[in-house]
Design a protein around this motif. Structure first.
Motif, PDB file in Angstrom:
ATOM      1  N   GLN A 253     -12.069   0.019  11.293  1.00  0.00           N
ATOM      2  CA  GLN A 253     -12.294  -1.181  12.124  1.00  0.00           C
ATOM      3  C   GLN A 253     -11.754  -0.926  13.526  1.00  0.00           C
ATOM      4  OE1 GLN A 253     -10.805  -4.990  10.889  1.00  0.00           O
ATOM      5  NE2 GLN A 253     -11.000  -4.553   8.711  1.00  0.00           N
TER       6      GLN A 253
ATOM      7  N   GLY B 201     -11.434 -11.796   5.313  1.00  0.00           N
ATOM      8  CA  GLY B 201     -10.837 -12.809   6.174  1.00  0.00           C
ATOM      9  C   GLY B 201     -11.383 -12.729   7.582  1.00  0.00           C
TER      10      GLY B 201
ATOM     11  N   ALA C 208     -13.883  -9.582   8.473  1.00  0.00           N
ATOM     12  CA  ALA C 208     -13.814  -8.261   7.858  1.00  0.00           C
ATOM     13  C   ALA C 208     -13.690  -8.434   6.365  1.00  0.00           C
ATOM     14  CB  ALA C 208     -12.626  -7.479   8.403  1.00  0.00           C
ATOM     15  N   PHE C 209     -14.120  -7.419   5.623  1.00  0.00           N
ATOM     16  CA  PHE C 209     -13.930  -7.449   4.169  1.00  0.00           C
ATOM     17  C   PHE C 209     -13.764  -6.021   3.687  1.00  0.00           C
ATOM     18  CE2 PHE C 209     -18.483  -7.505   5.154  1.00  0.00           C
ATOM     19  CZ  PHE C 209     -18.944  -6.391   4.459  1.00  0.00           C
ATOM     20  N   GLY C 210     -13.152  -5.876   2.518  1.00  0.00           N
ATOM     21  CA  GLY C 210     -12.980  -4.543   1.945  1.00  0.00           C
ATOM     22  C   GLY C 210     -13.072  -4.631   0.447  1.00  0.00           C
TER      23      GLY C 210
ATOM     24  N   GLU D  76     -15.713  -0.918   3.519  1.00  0.00           N
ATOM     25  CA  GLU D  76     -15.176  -1.893   4.456  1.00  0.00           C
ATOM     26  C   GLU D  76     -16.347  -2.528   5.192  1.00  0.00           C
ATOM     27  OE1 GLU D  76     -11.800  -1.817   4.816  1.00  0.00           O
ATOM     28  OE2 GLU D  76     -11.498  -3.141   6.531  1.00  0.00           O
TER      29      GLU D  76
ATOM     30  N   GLN E 184       0.856  -1.184   0.000  1.00  0.00           N
ATOM     31  CA  GLN E 184       0.000   0.000   0.000  1.00  0.00           C
ATOM     32  C   GLN E 184       0.891   1.232   0.000  1.00  0.00           C
ATOM     33  OE1 GLN E 184      -3.039  -0.186   2.996  1.00  0.00           O
ATOM     34  NE2 GLN E 184      -3.752  -2.177   2.294  1.00  0.00           N
TER      35      GLN E 184
ATOM     36  N   GLY F   4     -11.255  -8.294  -0.931  1.00  0.00           N
ATOM     37  CA  GLY F   4     -10.457  -9.033   0.026  1.00  0.00           C
ATOM     38  C   GLY F   4     -11.234  -9.215   1.324  1.00  0.00           C
TER      39      GLY F   4
ATOM     40  N   GLN G   7     -13.530   2.861  -1.132  1.00  0.00           N
ATOM     41  CA  GLN G   7     -13.719   1.491  -0.646  1.00  0.00           C
ATOM     42  C   GLN G   7     -14.960   1.422   0.223  1.00  0.00           C
ATOM     43  OE1 GLN G   7     -10.123   0.398   1.526  1.00  0.00           O
ATOM     44  NE2 GLN G   7      -9.232  -0.510  -0.313  1.00  0.00           N
TER      45      GLN G   7
ATOM     46  N   THR H 288      -6.025 -10.156   8.853  1.00  0.00           N
ATOM     47  CA  THR H 288      -7.009 -11.244   8.837  1.00  0.00           C
ATOM     48  C   THR H 288      -6.277 -12.573   8.697  1.00  0.00           C
ATOM     49  OG1 THR H 288      -7.305 -10.806   6.467  1.00  0.00           O
ATOM     50  CG2 THR H 288      -9.034 -10.004   7.952  1.00  0.00           C
TER      51      THR H 288
ATOM     52  N   ARG I 276      -3.642   6.380  -2.400  1.00  0.00           N
ATOM     53  CA  ARG I 276      -2.378   5.642  -2.527  1.00  0.00           C
ATOM     54  C   ARG I 276      -1.495   6.317  -3.553  1.00  0.00           C
ATOM     55  NH1 ARG I 276      -4.110  -0.783  -2.146  1.00  0.00           N
ATOM     56  NH2 ARG I 276      -5.490  -0.460  -0.364  1.00  0.00           N
TER      57      ARG I 276
HETATM   58  N1  PHE Z   1      -7.911  -3.213   3.464  1.00  0.00           N
HETATM   59  C1  PHE Z   1      -7.615  -4.204   2.440  1.00  0.00           C
HETATM   60  C2  PHE Z   1      -7.080  -3.494   1.209  1.00  0.00           C
HETATM   61  O1  PHE Z   1      -7.319  -2.327   1.032  1.00  0.00           O
HETATM   62  C3  PHE Z   1      -8.862  -5.005   2.088  1.00  0.00           C
HETATM   63  C4  PHE Z   1      -9.359  -5.849   3.218  1.00  0.00           C
HETATM   64  C5  PHE Z   1     -10.273  -5.353   4.125  1.00  0.00           C
HETATM   65  C6  PHE Z   1      -8.935  -7.154   3.355  1.00  0.00           C
HETATM   66  C7  PHE Z   1     -10.754  -6.138   5.164  1.00  0.00           C
HETATM   67  C8  PHE Z   1      -9.396  -7.963   4.372  1.00  0.00           C
HETATM   68  C9  PHE Z   1     -10.306  -7.454   5.287  1.00  0.00           C
HETATM   69  O2  PHE Z   1      -6.399  -4.083   0.384  1.00  0.00           O
END
Ligand code: PHE
Length: 337
Positions: free
Chosen positions: A160, A271, A304-306, A197, A133, A269, A195, A238, A181
């Motif tokens: 989070q 986990g 969590a997911f994003g 989240e 990142q 993504g 994003q 994760t 970024r």
């Molecule tokens: N924050 C991660 C990204 O920007 C994505 C992600 C979020 C992965 C939450 C897992 C859980 O690449």
């Protein structure tokens, strides 16, 4: 007619007219050397007002004498109603899917500290995981301890941490927002993007809850016939981690250019929340309450997911260049009206 008279009185009235007041407040009491330029401006203003009044009363007279008619059957001026930007529309759609599952919205700052963006998410200082990142940092931060240095958040995951420090479980939140970024812009990258989240923490949350939730969300966004597939991946915060792929919506999985002949499109993504993240949260919460045990990994688990909003919107609408979203080109935007 009455309005025109009111306008005349308001500006030119002998006793209370604005011009009279202006002349008294500024012109008469002004310093001698300023009087000339002021006087010129004053006369210009007076002339303008008189011109407006004459032209209005002329038109009124014409209408009254029947020379000029107002045709009330002519169509009015049409102003196209605005529409939500396609990115906002997709972002709201994603958020709405999770609101229906009982999630609420949480937000966080775009200027974030190293602690929330990296350290608490198990990216230690100088760890190579940070290279994934490429970060835009704020100037003049070197004097601060590493965790307090400010940067532009590279993902929405710091929210989070903020949410868990602020609230005990159960937590079910979605976090829409802008992230930054240091990436060169090309057809699929932009240095500023969006994003959404998600975070769910409760007793007995398992990987099957994660799979079921995201499978439902993908079907809600792309249609009930899409399939999902979870592919092993890595994120420091994760464990286990996965990339979620959906069956290609352009070729239904047969293989085409859009899915690089694989039949699958990678979208997000996710986990299970890593216990080290719960440990960072607990450490921060214990500064406020030394007995805090709300995020004891023996009692609770979470996922969590994003997801990238641009990426999802591009797949939804078959858009091949991310730049269209930011161009402000009406020919592009009008297609979403
Ligand atoms: N924050 C991660 C990204 O920007 C994505 C992600 C979020 C992965 C939450 C897992 C859980 O690449």
């Amino acid at each position: 007619m009455r309005d025109a008279e009111a306008f005349r009185l308001r500006w030119l009235g002998r006793k209370q007219g604005r011009l009279k007041l202006i002349s008294e407040a500024w012109l008469k009491s002004g310093p001698t050397d300023a009087r000339k330029p002021l006087g010129i401006r004053f006369n210009q203003l007076k002339q303008q007002i008189e011109e407006v009044l004459t032209s209005v009363s002329l038109r009124i007279q014409k209408v009254l004498e029947g020379e000029e008619r107002v045709d009330i059957t002519l169509p009015g001026g049409v102003r196209a109603p605005g529409i939500p930007h396609p990115l906002l529309k997709t972002m709201n759609e994603i958020v709405a899917v999770f609101h229906h599952l009982g999630y609420s919205t949480a937000l966080g700052p775009q200027v974030e500290s190293d602690f929330y963006n990296f350290e608490a998410l198990n990216f230690p200082p100088n760890h190579p995981a940070r290279d994934t990142q490429d970060t835009l940092v704020l100037a003049d931060q070197q004097a601060k301890p590493s965790r307090d240095r400010l940067l532009m958040r590279t993902h929405t995951s710091p929210v989070q941490i903020r949410s868990m420090i602020a609230c005990a479980p159960p937590i079910r939140i979605v976090v829409p927002g802008k992230v930054h970024r240091n990436d060169a812009a090309d057809a699929t990258h932009s240095p500023v993007f969006h994003q959404v989240e998600g975070l769910c923490v409760d007793t007995n949350i398992t990987f099957s809850d994660l799979k079921g939730t995201l499978d439902h969300a993908m079907k809600a966004l792309f249609g009930s016939s899409v399939k999902t597939r979870f592919f092993p991946s890595f994120f420091p915060f994760t464990e286990p981690s996965a990339d979620v792929q959906i069956s290609c919506i352009f070729c239904s999985g047969a293989g085409c250019r859009k899915c690089k002949q694989s039949g699958w499109i990678e979208l997000l993504g996710c986990g299970m929340v890593d216990p080290t993240v719960f440990a960072s949260v607990t450490e921060a919460r214990r500064k406020l309450n030394p007995a805090d045990d709300a995020y004891n990994p023996a009692k609770i688990t979470g996922f969590a997911f994003g997801m990238g909003v641009e990426r999802i919107a591009m797949v939804q609408h078959g858009i091949s260049d991310i730049g269209h979203f930011y161009s402000g080109d009406m020919r592009f935007l009008e297609q979403f009206a």
